[in-house]
Design a protein around this motif. Structure first.
Motif, PDB file in Angstrom:
ATOM      1  N   PHE A 103       0.922  -0.730   0.403  1.00 48.30           N
ATOM      2  CA  PHE A 103       0.227   0.289  -0.144  1.00 48.30           C
ATOM      3  C   PHE A 103       1.007   1.212   0.278  1.00 48.30           C
ATOM      4  N   VAL A 104       1.084   1.732  -1.158  1.00 51.17           N
ATOM      5  CA  VAL A 104       2.056   3.006  -1.222  1.00 51.17           C
ATOM      6  C   VAL A 104       1.915   3.252  -2.983  1.00 51.17           C
ATOM      7  N   VAL A 105       2.152   4.725  -2.509  1.00 49.74           N
ATOM      8  CA  VAL A 105       1.654   5.399  -3.928  1.00 49.74           C
ATOM      9  C   VAL A 105       2.476   5.341  -4.890  1.00 49.74           C
ATOM     10  N   PHE A 106       4.043   5.835  -4.459  1.00 47.67           N
ATOM     11  CA  PHE A 106       5.003   5.790  -5.563  1.00 47.67           C
ATOM     12  C   PHE A 106       6.036   4.342  -4.776  1.00 47.67           C
ATOM     13  N   ARG A 107       6.406   4.485  -6.356  1.00 49.55           N
ATOM     14  CA  ARG A 107       7.761   3.801  -5.878  1.00 49.55           C
ATOM     15  C   ARG A 107       9.119   4.321  -6.300  1.00 49.55           C
ATOM     16  N   GLY A 108      10.492   4.154  -6.146  1.00 46.51           N
ATOM     17  CA  GLY A 108      11.555   4.247  -6.342  1.00 46.51           C
ATOM     18  C   GLY A 108      11.828   5.814  -5.870  1.00 46.51           C
ATOM     19  N   PHE A 109      12.691   5.618  -4.685  1.00 41.39           N
ATOM     20  CA  PHE A 109      12.894   6.831  -3.793  1.00 41.39           C
ATOM     21  C   PHE A 109      13.390   8.410  -3.933  1.00 41.39           C
ATOM     22  N   GLU A 110      13.776   8.309  -4.913  1.00 43.38           N
ATOM     23  CA  GLU A 110      14.654   9.913  -5.441  1.00 43.38           C
ATOM     24  C   GLU A 110      13.225  10.339  -6.398  1.00 43.38           C
ATOM     25  N   GLU A 111      12.659   9.495  -7.316  1.00 41.59           N
ATOM     26  CA  GLU A 111      11.245  10.395  -8.062  1.00 41.59           C
ATOM     27  C   GLU A 111      10.527  10.638  -7.043  1.00 41.59           C
ATOM     28  N   SER A 112       9.993   9.470  -5.929  1.00 44.27           N
ATOM     29  CA  SER A 112       8.881   9.485  -5.734  1.00 44.27           C
ATOM     30  C   SER A 112       9.094  11.118  -4.628  1.00 44.27           C
ATOM     31  N   ILE A 113       9.980  11.425  -3.835  1.00 50.30           N
ATOM     32  CA  ILE A 113      10.730  12.342  -2.802  1.00 50.30           C
ATOM     33  C   ILE A 113      10.950  13.649  -3.952  1.00 50.30           C
ATOM     34  N   GLN A 114      10.344  13.677  -4.792  1.00 48.48           N
ATOM     35  CA  GLN A 114      10.265  14.725  -6.098  1.00 48.48           C
ATOM     36  C   GLN A 114       8.781  14.669  -6.836  1.00 48.48           C
ATOM     37  N   LYS A 115       8.303  13.788  -6.433  1.00 48.33           N
ATOM     38  CA  LYS A 115       6.454  13.765  -7.353  1.00 48.33           C
ATOM     39  C   LYS A 115       6.157  14.418  -5.127  1.00 48.33           C
ATOM     40  N   ALA A 116       6.669  14.113  -4.802  1.00 46.61           N
ATOM     41  CA  ALA A 116       6.022  14.866  -3.228  1.00 46.61           C
ATOM     42  C   ALA A 116       6.161  16.471  -2.859  1.00 46.61           C
ATOM     43  N   TYR A 117       6.964  16.612  -3.022  1.00 47.47           N
ATOM     44  CA  TYR A 117       7.801  17.998  -3.223  1.00 47.47           C
ATOM     45  C   TYR A 117       6.759  19.269  -4.004  1.00 47.47           C
ATOM     46  N   HIS A 118       6.571  18.432  -5.355  1.00 50.49           N
ATOM     47  CA  HIS A 118       5.864  18.726  -6.007  1.00 50.49           C
ATOM     48  C   HIS A 118       4.029  19.012  -5.700  1.00 50.49           C
ATOM     49  N   LEU A 119       3.946  17.817  -4.602  1.00 49.80           N
ATOM     50  CA  LEU A 119       2.390  17.604  -5.089  1.00 49.80           C
ATOM     51  C   LEU A 119       1.728  18.890  -3.764  1.00 49.80           C
ATOM     52  N   GLY A 120       3.266  19.589  -3.038  1.00 45.46           N
ATOM     53  CA  GLY A 120       2.929  20.307  -1.806  1.00 45.46           C
ATOM     54  C   GLY A 120       3.019  19.514  -0.680  1.00 45.46           C
ATOM     55  N   LEU A 121       3.467  18.806  -0.160  1.00 46.20           N
ATOM     56  CA  LEU A 121       3.569  17.375   1.077  1.00 46.20           C
ATOM     57  C   LEU A 121       4.368  17.512   1.714  1.00 46.20           C
ATOM     58  N   ASP A 122       4.231  17.780   3.047  1.00 42.54           N
ATOM     59  CA  ASP A 122       6.279  18.188   3.720  1.00 42.54           C
ATOM     60  C   ASP A 122       6.685  16.619   4.024  1.00 42.54           C
ATOM     61  N   GLY A 123       6.620  15.490   3.878  1.00 37.21           N
ATOM     62  CA  GLY A 123       7.233  14.256   4.012  1.00 37.21           C
ATOM     63  C   GLY A 123       6.674  13.671   3.364  1.00 37.21           C
ATOM     64  N   ILE A 124       7.887  12.129   3.810  1.00 45.95           N
ATOM     65  CA  ILE A 124       8.138  11.117   2.859  1.00 45.95           C
ATOM     66  C   ILE A 124       7.655  10.179   4.084  1.00 45.95           C
ATOM     67  N   GLU A 125       6.733   8.890   3.625  1.00 42.39           N
ATOM     68  CA  GLU A 125       6.814   7.639   4.950  1.00 42.39           C
ATOM     69  C   GLU A 125       7.643   6.687   3.549  1.00 42.39           C
TER      70      GLU A 125
END
Length: 261
Positions: free
Chosen positions: A5-27
């Protein structure tokens, strides 16, 4: 794993996507600590200003079938070692490590299983305490596990164990099945809660089912909750759409919540 149950796979790309979505962190969802390079992780986080909210360990159970209640002492030693390594990582990133289905089942010998669970949890919490890491126990519904299904169950276990750095991690999807009410249950037990998973009644993004998240925000506001809310949702209809639905729904509500703290 595809079933995770994860939204994104791939650490570096996921962190970039989370940033552009306006989120504050990643699990981080990990099978073991070696899956990610802490130096690179630190670089990716610094480049975006994001932080790690917690390290999730669902894959320790789902991938290898390891669990705290296993009658095999060797397997319990393996899962204990894996958790200590993840705790070492979390000491620098998030300082929270979740315990979900990896806690194990009670099965046909509940008394023995509870004793195994207690031994493993006590050992890893003592190890984590020296690293200023908190373990967060996630109640999971009865259709997935037979042990600690509701928030009330979780509170009972916390009272029995009396470990300062063991807290709860409720998930609104599971609460919708097991608890008498979501908003009130959260506020009534807030002293034991360190982190909350958000997912709607159908395990999709908040706003796609029937859970009253505005009521949940009001209830959390009333008790001055200061922890994380994190998304654990199905990546449907696809990961990017699911994440955008969740961000569009939650980010304005979180911003409003923080402004009123």
């Amino acid at each position: 794993m595809p079933s995770a149950f994860v939204v994104f796979r791939g650490f570096e790309e996921s962190i970039q996507k989370a940033y552009h979505l306006g989120l504050d962190g990643i699990e981080l969802a990990l099978k073991n600590a070696e899956e990610i390079d802490p130096v690179k992780l630190d670089q990716w986080l610094n480049a975006t200003g994001l932080t790690v909210s917690c390290v999730s360990t669902g894959q320790v159970y789902a991938d290898a079938g390891l669990m705290f209640t296993d009658e095999d002492e060797g397997k319990r030693s393996i899962v204990t070692k894996k958790f200590k390594e993840i705790i070492d990582l979390a000491a620098d990133f998030g300082q929270l490590v979740n315990i979900g289905r990896v806690r194990g089942r009670l099965g046909e010998h509940p008394r023995k299983s509870k004793e195994f669970f207690k031994r493993v949890v006590t050992e890893i919490c003592e190890y984590a305490d020296r690293r200023e890491v908190t373990l967060i126990l996630e109640p999971v519904n009865r259709y997935e596990i037979d042990f600690i299904n509701s928030v009330v169950d979780g509170v009972s276990v916390l009272r029995e164990l009396d470990i300062p750095n063991l807290k709860l991690m409720p998930d609104t999807f599971h609460m919708n099945i097991e608890d008498s009410g979501i908003a009130d249950t959260l506020s009534d037990n807030i002293e034991d809660i360190a982190y909350i998973h958000f997912a709607d009644s159908n395990r999709l993004a908040p706003g796609q089912g029937h859970i009253d998240f505005d009521g949940i925000f009001r209830s959390l506001q009333s008790v001055d909750y200061r922890g994380w809310v994190s998304l654990e949702i199905l990546p449907k209809p696809n990961p990017d759409v699911a994440a955008r639905q969740a961000a569009d729904f939650l980010v304005p509500r979180i911003e409003n919540y923080n402004q009123n703290q």
